[in-house]
Design an enzyme around this catalytic site. Structure first.
Site, PDB file in Angstrom:
ATOM      1  N   LYS A   1      56.530   4.517   5.024  1.00  0.00           N
ATOM      2  CA  LYS A   1      55.468   5.291   5.668  1.00  0.00           C
ATOM      3  C   LYS A   1      54.233   5.346   4.774  1.00  0.00           C
ATOM      4  CE  LYS A   1      58.814   7.885   8.362  1.00  0.00           C
ATOM      5  NZ  LYS A   1      59.722   9.024   8.465  1.00  0.00           N
TER       6      LYS A   1
ATOM      7  N   GLN B   1      60.476  14.684   5.252  1.00  0.00           N
ATOM      8  CA  GLN B   1      61.520  13.708   5.563  1.00  0.00           C
ATOM      9  C   GLN B   1      62.859  14.419   5.781  1.00  0.00           C
ATOM     10  OE1 GLN B   1      60.944  10.394   6.043  1.00  0.00           O
ATOM     11  NE2 GLN B   1      63.073  10.230   6.684  1.00  0.00           N
TER      12      GLN B   1
ATOM     13  N   ASP C   1      54.282  14.959  12.589  1.00  0.00           N
ATOM     14  CA  ASP C   1      55.592  14.379  12.918  1.00  0.00           C
ATOM     15  C   ASP C   1      56.215  15.112  14.120  1.00  0.00           C
ATOM     16  OD1 ASP C   1      57.530  12.459  12.386  1.00  0.00           O
ATOM     17  OD2 ASP C   1      58.701  13.771  11.082  1.00  0.00           O
TER      18      ASP C   1
END
Ligand code: NAP
Length: 283
Positions: free
Chosen positions: A55, A99, A122
């Site tokens: 990413k 994450q 996200d």
């Protein structure tokens, strides 16, 4: 019947990243500050380390700054929440990616909720889920958002269609179904307690497979002409759909790899630049 057309996520993601890079460059030129994504990783799980690295690399190619916060595996929920609140308050950070999965000792929901909704690129907070479900502006979960972009790019209008989403996880199946519902599909969710998965899938004009079971969905259950989106990613580069049999019945199908996968990061980058543009507008 002829073979399905392939929905090329790699090519579409490339186009989205190119457009995102142009917007990032334009914003940087106008404001003197590049869009910035903060990535937060707890512990050193090898798969998570790889995902975060990927990413961050993609951010770099799109002219997005990435700021990495690596926290030890023993970090407590309170410490993680503190870090996320600091990043949420930091005007030089525009998007935050936490994450996951994280260690079992961490209250994942408390951590997600410490991310300011305007930086939730996200799409993991309750606030994002709510706007997504109501079809209102806001950030979407990246994989489901990427799936909708793929459908749009191939002129698949969900309105009035029967959509069957196999899987109901918070980051994938559930939001994918909500996005389809917001676009007027008639949505059925299937999961591990569904009594006759084949029967449900056979009804579907659009199938979204989000399970994590290699080749669970067989071509014989695909309605002729259906659109098949395979978000699954299993060992050996295998999806949740048996591609070879499904391609013979579907009208459109995503390959694995090269279908949904690349769309996830593209959506993350795009939403980060959108967050930075919004922050710049609001001064
Ligand atoms: P997850 O949290 O494990 O959820 C799996 C879902 O599948 C659950 O809702 C589960 O039902 C359901 N399920 C399990 N076995 C089933 C069965 N035999 N029949 C019907 N439903 C069943 O997984 P996830 O995070 O959503 O990920 C799903 C897949 O997508 C994985 O292969 C993952 O690698 C992939 N993925 C890809 C991307 C990408 O960027 N392309 C991103 C995220 C995930 P219950 O709720 O009843 O347990």
């Amino acid at each position: 019947m002829s073979q399905a057309r392939i929905m090329d996520g790699t090519a579409l993601a490339r186009r989205i990243v190119e457009e995102t890079a142009e917007r990032a460059a334009d914003l940087t030129a106008r404001t003197g500050r590049a869009p910035c994504l903060a990535t937060v990783l707890v512990g050193e799980d090898p798969a998570s380390v790889t995902y975060v690295r990927m990413k961050r690399n993609r951010c770099r190619t799109a002219g997005i700054e990435s700021r990495h916060v690596a926290l030890p595996g023993a970090t407590t929920t309170e410490q993680l929440v503190g870090t996320l609140r600091e990043l949420s308050a930091d005007p030089t950070v525009h998007g935050i990616l936490l994450q996951h999965p994280m260690g079992a000792h961490i209250d994942e929901r408390a951590a997600f909720e410490a991310i300011a909704p305007e930086k939730d690129v996200d799409g993991v907070t309750f606030a994002s889920f709510a706007t997504m479900s109501f079809g209102l502006p806001g950030f979407v979960s990246c994989t489901p958002g990427g799936i909708m972009r793929l459908l749009d790019a191939y002129d698949v209008d969900p309105a009035g269609k029967r959509a069957v989403v196999v899987g109901r996880s918070a980051i994938l199946g559930k939001p994918a179904g909500m996005l389809l519902l917001a676009r007027d599909a008639t949505v059925t969710y299937c999961h591990s307690r569904t009594s006759d998965l084949s029967a449900a899938v056979r009804e579907a004009d659009i199938v979204v497979a989000a399970v994590g079971r290699p080749r669970l969905i067989r071509g014989q259950d695909i309605k002729p002409g259906a659109v098949v989106v395979d978000a699954g990613y299993n060992e050996g580069n295998v999806g949740d759909v048996d591609f070879d049999s499904a391609v013979e019945r579907a009208s459109l199908i995503t390959p694995v790899p090269g279908g949904v996968g690349p769309m996830t990061i593209a959506t993350l980058l795009e939403q980060t630049v959108t967050a930075a543009e919004t922050a710049a507008q609001q001064g």
